[in-house]
Design a protein around this motif. Structure first.
Motif, PDB file in Angstrom:
ATOM      1  N   LEU A 113      -2.930   0.485  -5.617  1.00  0.00           N
ATOM      2  CA  LEU A 113      -3.245  -0.852  -6.109  1.00  0.00           C
ATOM      3  C   LEU A 113      -2.106  -1.851  -5.874  1.00  0.00           C
ATOM      4  N   VAL A 114      -0.863  -1.375  -5.922  1.00  0.00           N
ATOM      5  CA  VAL A 114       0.288  -2.281  -5.763  1.00  0.00           C
ATOM      6  C   VAL A 114       0.226  -3.075  -4.461  1.00  0.00           C
ATOM      7  N   PRO A 115       0.092  -2.418  -3.294  1.00  0.00           N
ATOM      8  CA  PRO A 115       0.019  -3.221  -2.056  1.00  0.00           C
ATOM      9  C   PRO A 115      -1.247  -4.065  -1.963  1.00  0.00           C
ATOM     10  N   LEU A 116      -2.338  -3.602  -2.576  1.00  0.00           N
ATOM     11  CA  LEU A 116      -3.571  -4.397  -2.559  1.00  0.00           C
ATOM     12  C   LEU A 116      -3.411  -5.662  -3.397  1.00  0.00           C
ATOM     13  N   PHE A 117      -2.790  -5.529  -4.573  1.00  0.00           N
ATOM     14  CA  PHE A 117      -2.524  -6.700  -5.412  1.00  0.00           C
ATOM     15  C   PHE A 117      -1.497  -7.621  -4.755  1.00  0.00           C
ATOM     16  N   GLY A 118      -0.641  -7.019  -3.909  1.00  0.00           N
ATOM     17  CA  GLY A 118       0.378  -7.812  -3.231  1.00  0.00           C
ATOM     18  C   GLY A 118      -0.224  -8.873  -2.332  1.00  0.00           C
ATOM     19  N   ILE A 119      -1.475  -8.665  -1.904  1.00  0.00           N
ATOM     20  CA  ILE A 119      -2.164  -9.650  -1.067  1.00  0.00           C
ATOM     21  C   ILE A 119      -2.272 -10.982  -1.801  1.00  0.00           C
ATOM     22  N   LEU A 127      -2.861  -1.423   7.702  1.00  0.00           N
ATOM     23  CA  LEU A 127      -4.114  -0.675   7.821  1.00  0.00           C
ATOM     24  C   LEU A 127      -4.075   0.607   7.007  1.00  0.00           C
ATOM     25  N   ASN A 128      -2.865   1.198   6.902  1.00  0.00           N
ATOM     26  CA  ASN A 128      -2.730   2.452   6.164  1.00  0.00           C
ATOM     27  C   ASN A 128      -3.133   2.302   4.694  1.00  0.00           C
ATOM     28  N   VAL A 129      -2.860   1.132   4.131  1.00  0.00           N
ATOM     29  CA  VAL A 129      -3.208   0.895   2.717  1.00  0.00           C
ATOM     30  C   VAL A 129      -4.717   0.864   2.544  1.00  0.00           C
ATOM     31  N   TRP A 130      -5.403   0.196   3.466  1.00  0.00           N
ATOM     32  CA  TRP A 130      -6.862   0.105   3.377  1.00  0.00           C
ATOM     33  C   TRP A 130      -7.503   1.475   3.562  1.00  0.00           C
ATOM     34  N   ILE A 131      -6.973   2.257   4.501  1.00  0.00           N
ATOM     35  CA  ILE A 131      -7.487   3.617   4.708  1.00  0.00           C
ATOM     36  C   ILE A 131      -7.223   4.461   3.460  1.00  0.00           C
ATOM     37  N   GLY A 132      -6.005   4.330   2.916  1.00  0.00           N
ATOM     38  CA  GLY A 132      -5.655   5.061   1.701  1.00  0.00           C
ATOM     39  C   GLY A 132      -6.531   4.669   0.532  1.00  0.00           C
ATOM     40  N   ALA A 133      -6.872   3.379   0.446  1.00  0.00           N
ATOM     41  CA  ALA A 133      -7.723   2.883  -0.639  1.00  0.00           C
ATOM     42  C   ALA A 133      -9.121   3.493  -0.559  1.00  0.00           C
ATOM     43  N   VAL A 134      -9.637   3.637   0.658  1.00  0.00           N
ATOM     44  CA  VAL A 134     -10.968   4.239   0.842  1.00  0.00           C
ATOM     45  C   VAL A 134     -10.953   5.692   0.359  1.00  0.00           C
ATOM     46  N   PHE A 135      -9.929   6.442   0.768  1.00  0.00           N
ATOM     47  CA  PHE A 135      -9.798   7.830   0.318  1.00  0.00           C
ATOM     48  C   PHE A 135      -9.707   7.893  -1.202  1.00  0.00           C
ATOM     49  N   ALA A 136      -8.910   6.996  -1.783  1.00  0.00           N
ATOM     50  CA  ALA A 136      -8.700   6.989  -3.231  1.00  0.00           C
ATOM     51  C   ALA A 136      -9.983   6.671  -3.995  1.00  0.00           C
ATOM     52  N   LEU A 278      -8.571  14.029  -2.337  1.00  0.00           N
ATOM     53  CA  LEU A 278      -8.758  12.757  -1.631  1.00  0.00           C
ATOM     54  C   LEU A 278      -7.876  11.651  -2.215  1.00  0.00           C
ATOM     55  N   ILE A 279      -7.748  11.627  -3.550  1.00  0.00           N
ATOM     56  CA  ILE A 279      -6.864  10.637  -4.187  1.00  0.00           C
ATOM     57  C   ILE A 279      -5.425  10.856  -3.736  1.00  0.00           C
ATOM     58  N   PHE A 280      -5.019  12.128  -3.676  1.00  0.00           N
ATOM     59  CA  PHE A 280      -3.653  12.459  -3.270  1.00  0.00           C
ATOM     60  C   PHE A 280      -3.411  12.013  -1.825  1.00  0.00           C
ATOM     61  N   ILE A 281      -4.387  12.263  -0.943  1.00  0.00           N
ATOM     62  CA  ILE A 281      -4.276  11.823   0.456  1.00  0.00           C
ATOM     63  C   ILE A 281      -4.194  10.302   0.520  1.00  0.00           C
ATOM     64  N   GLY A 282      -5.022   9.629  -0.288  1.00  0.00           N
ATOM     65  CA  GLY A 282      -5.001   8.165  -0.332  1.00  0.00           C
ATOM     66  C   GLY A 282      -3.662   7.617  -0.774  1.00  0.00           C
ATOM     67  N   SER A 286      -1.110   5.421   1.637  1.00  0.00           N
ATOM     68  CA  SER A 286      -0.727   4.061   1.243  1.00  0.00           C
ATOM     69  C   SER A 286       0.774   3.844   1.295  1.00  0.00           C
ATOM     70  N   GLN A 287       1.549   4.957   1.326  1.00  0.00           N
ATOM     71  CA  GLN A 287       3.005   4.855   1.348  1.00  0.00           C
ATOM     72  C   GLN A 287       3.583   4.913   2.756  1.00  0.00           C
ATOM     73  N   ILE A 288       2.754   5.312   3.740  1.00  0.00           N
ATOM     74  CA  ILE A 288       3.231   5.472   5.113  1.00  0.00           C
ATOM     75  C   ILE A 288       2.920   4.222   5.932  1.00  0.00           C
ATOM     76  N   THR A 289       3.927   3.638   6.530  1.00  0.00           N
ATOM     77  CA  THR A 289       3.737   2.455   7.366  1.00  0.00           C
ATOM     78  C   THR A 289       3.438   2.882   8.800  1.00  0.00           C
ATOM     79  N   LEU A 290       2.286   2.471   9.279  1.00  0.00           N
ATOM     80  CA  LEU A 290       1.888   2.810  10.646  1.00  0.00           C
ATOM     81  C   LEU A 290       2.434   1.754  11.604  1.00  0.00           C
ATOM     82  N   LYS A 291       3.348   2.149  12.467  1.00  0.00           N
ATOM     83  CA  LYS A 291       3.955   1.216  13.411  1.00  0.00           C
ATOM     84  C   LYS A 291       3.384   1.436  14.809  1.00  0.00           C
ATOM     85  N   PRO A 292       3.141   0.348  15.539  1.00  0.00           N
ATOM     86  CA  PRO A 292       2.629   0.507  16.902  1.00  0.00           C
ATOM     87  C   PRO A 292       3.641   1.171  17.809  1.00  0.00           C
TER      88      PRO A 292
END
Length: 295
Positions: A113-119, A127-136, A278-282, A286-292
């Motif tokens: 929720l922290v990075p989502l509220f950060g918006i 993108l990792n946060v959104w993917i993590g949110a879906v899993f959660a 699934l929550i644990f994976i989410g 959400s903590q891993i930054t995906l870099k190109p």
């Protein structure tokens, strides 16, 4: 070697915090949420006083700037009020659900929720946060929704509590290095303890007879979860990569489930275990930054 030592200390921190859910579950059988938190955070604040003295003695700069100190006290007051609400909802939710493991995983959603509220604060979310949110969200559904397709009252309380834990993190994050971290921590614990004890005297029946069987859980929650674990977090994060530190600390929910299973003999349905996974994976995603990748 320093990094390995730091990661080990952070893992110990997560373990202490995770098993604190077990202490809260046991404590809820004897005293109300306000009473438990009031005594717990009072002990936690007291345990930080010698830590503050030791850390400040080691630092060459022992001068306390009045402006920074005023800001520390103000942020400590605000964060303490949010902490009071968050910890009350968490303890109440654990009391209603009767599950340390479930309490740990639902509370752990604040990391998503922290990075989502950060918006809302204008911060970019990967993108990792959104993917993590879906899993959660899918995990939360499997963990909490019953055959009647209803969210239980206890689960709802814990979920609202995770929102306040996220707000608590954002309040702290908004001030960063402009406050004295240990003094801030002690201040917020004192504020939380005062509000909790006032509510305990108003809404709950406090007696030595009810507090006595809850002494061990309260001591663990106050001295270990607040005093020892918070100090370990400060020491551990000094030489650790922030991303890996966050991931290790997020295993708190896993240790809550382990503690609940081993000590309290808690069990879940198959869907419940899948939900936890699934929550644990989410949380991890959400903590891993995906870099190109660079060519």
């Amino acid at each position: 070697m320093k990094n390995i030592k730091s990661l080990g200390i952070l893992l110990l921190t997560a373990m202490i915090w995770g098993f604190a859910f077990v202490a809260q579950r046991v404590g809820a059988e004897h005293v109300g949420a306000f009473t438990f938190n009031g005594i717990r955070f009072a002990l936690g604040a007291a345990s930080l006083i010698p830590v503050i003295m030791i850390f400040e003695k080691k630092e060459k700069e022992a001068v306390v700037h009045s402006k920074k100190m005023k800001q520390t006290l103000f942020v400590g007051l605000v964060a303490g009020i949010v902490l009071f609400v968050a910890s009350w909802l968490q303890q109440w939710g654990i009391e209603v659900t009767g599950s340390a493991g479930k309490g740990g995983f639902i509370t752990g959603l604040y990391t998503v929720l922290v990075p989502l509220f950060g918006i809302l604060l204008g911060k970019k979310t990967g993108l990792n946060v959104w993917i993590g949110a879906v899993f959660a969200v899918v995990g939360l559904f499997l963990l909490c929704i019953t055959d009647k397709w209803q969210l239980s009252i206890g689960d709802g309380i814990l979920l609202i509590g995770s929102v306040f834990w996220a707000i608590h993190i954002l309040v702290i994050d908004g001030f960063g290095n402009r406050i004295y971290s240990l003094r801030f921590a002690c201040t917020q614990f004192v504020v939380c303890a005062v509000f909790s004890l006032v509510c305990a005297f108003v809404f709950e029946c406090i007696s030595l007879g009810s507090i006595k069987p809850a002494v061990v859980p309260i001591l663990y929650g106050g001295l270990m979860s607040v005093g020892v674990a918070y100090t370990c977090q400060i020491i551990g994060q000094k030489n650790a990569d922030p991303t890996f530190a966050s991931i290790i600390l997020s295993t708190e929910s896993m240790f809550a489930a382990i503690g609940g299973a081993i000590i309290l003999h808690e069990t879940m349905t198959a869907n419940g275990y899948w939900g936890c996974a699934l929550i644990f994976i989410g949380i991890i995603l959400s903590q891993i930054t995906l870099k190109p990748r660079k060519n």
